[in-house]
Design an enzyme around this catalytic site. Structure first.
Site, PDB file in Angstrom:
ATOM      1  N   HIS A 150      -6.012   6.381   3.345  1.00  0.00           N
ATOM      2  CA  HIS A 150      -5.040   6.083   4.253  1.00  0.00           C
ATOM      3  C   HIS A 150      -4.862   7.087   5.425  1.00  0.00           C
ATOM      4  O   HIS A 150      -4.691   6.581   6.626  1.00  0.00           O
ATOM      5  CB  HIS A 150      -3.714   5.877   3.767  1.00  0.00           C
ATOM      6  CG  HIS A 150      -3.678   4.548   2.810  1.00  0.00           C
ATOM      7  ND1 HIS A 150      -3.407   4.861   1.247  1.00  0.00           N
ATOM      8  CD2 HIS A 150      -3.583   3.443   2.992  1.00  0.00           C
ATOM      9  CE1 HIS A 150      -3.331   3.716   0.457  1.00  0.00           C
ATOM     10  NE2 HIS A 150      -3.606   2.688   1.559  1.00  0.00           N
ATOM     11  N   GLN A 201       0.192 -11.636  -3.021  1.00  0.00           N
ATOM     12  CA  GLN A 201      -1.167 -11.374  -3.246  1.00  0.00           C
ATOM     13  C   GLN A 201      -1.294 -10.970  -4.450  1.00  0.00           C
ATOM     14  O   GLN A 201      -2.563 -10.825  -4.935  1.00  0.00           O
ATOM     15  CB  GLN A 201      -1.957 -10.555  -2.165  1.00  0.00           C
ATOM     16  CG  GLN A 201      -1.187  -9.057  -2.232  1.00  0.00           C
ATOM     17  CD  GLN A 201      -1.576  -8.349  -1.181  1.00  0.00           C
ATOM     18  OE1 GLN A 201      -1.135  -8.502   0.214  1.00  0.00           O
ATOM     19  NE2 GLN A 201      -2.585  -7.301  -1.363  1.00  0.00           N
TER      20      GLN A 201
END
Length: 292
Positions: A46, A70
């Protein structure tokens, strides 16, 4: 876990917004805005996304939201790692300007009746293994793009099918945003950085290294064409099926990079060799780009 208060500022000046109203106030100034969508549990991969976003924008926004849409009913939504305090600290270290960390109730104040259908491209590979997954991904990405209104959005290329679908969505729906892919960041042992790596025991991690070995073997066989790529990668994974603990293959596929359809024997152009497997109770994915 101690969470920053709404619209609070860290020592580095980073603002934490928990609602769309707070987000709008935080983004009221001029300049190029880049969004890095995440589900938190932030790691070095990230960081690389944030740094790429910083190179391209005046204001960097990182969203931290574990999206229930999801996750399937038997997946790890409840145990997915969450630590907003650690995530905001990492964002502050990287010079992020705004963290948008909404609750599930803020993002979905009522049952989500309208969603973004991922279409046939979202029914393959990850979509076949996780029915409805990409509809949840595209729906939350569409909501985040509408809330943040970024000029650029940065996604990691480890989720190759995801970024291909996001690119297709913004193209098909005329969303005015540039989608930028950040190269996969790997740990020193070769394992692709992932929030789920924390689930792996030492023995499981050693077994999991077969995924990156298989991808390297496939890439090294590229001169022989698609069948040679698949055979070389399968040979590694077949051996890893006998490891302790074993690598349990979900899929290995060589696909066209734009459509994610299987690369035919005479395929020429960009392809992606993608793999998904379970080691213990942890499901991992990885991929490598292969020009053919």
């Amino acid at each position: 876990m101690t969470e920053p208060t709404p619209q609070s500022a860290t020592a580095g000046g980073l603002l934490v917004a928990r609602t769309p109203e707070e987000l709008r106030r935080a983004l009221s100034g001029p300049g190029h805005v880049a969004l890095v969508p995440t589900m938190g549990a932030l790691h070095g991969g990230h960081r690389s996304l944030m740094r790429l976003a910083r190179e391209r924008a005046d204001t960097v926004v990182v969203s931290v939201f574990v999206n229930p849409l999801q996750f399937g009913p038997d997946e790890d939504f409840d145990r997915y790692p969450r630590d907003l305090a650690a995530d905001t600290a990492l964002c502050a270290e990287e010079g992020v300007d705004v963290v948008f960390a909404p609750s599930v109730g803020t993002m979905y104040p009522a049952p989500q009746m309208v969603t973004v259908d991922a279409g046939p491209m979202g029914e393959r590979l990850e979509g076949a293994s996780r029915p409805g997954h990409f509809t949840g991904v595209l729906t939350v990405v569409a909501k985040l793009l509408n809330l943040v209104r970024p000029d650029t959005a940065v996604f990691g290329e480890k989720d190759a099918q995801q970024i291909a679908l996001v690119r297709r969505m913004v193209a098909d729906l005329d969303v005015p945003v540039e989608i930028v892919g950040a190269p996969i960041l790997r740990d020193p042992d070769g394992l692709a950085s992932s929030s789920r790596n924390v689930y792996l025991s030492d023995a499981e991690r050693r077994s999991a290294l077969a995924l990156s070995r298989a991808l390297r073997a496939g890439r090294e066989a590229a001169a022989g064409g698609p069948d040679a790529v698949r055979a070389a990668a399968h040979a590694v994974l077949d051996g890893a099926a006998g490891d302790t603990p074993p690598v349990v293959l979900d899929y290995l596929a060589l696909v066209d990079a734009a459509t994610f359809t299987e690369a035919a024997p005479g395929h020429r152009g960009d392809a992606v060799l993608a793999v998904a497997a379970r080691v213990g109770s942890t499901r991992l994915i990885d991929n490598v780009s292969i020009p053919l």
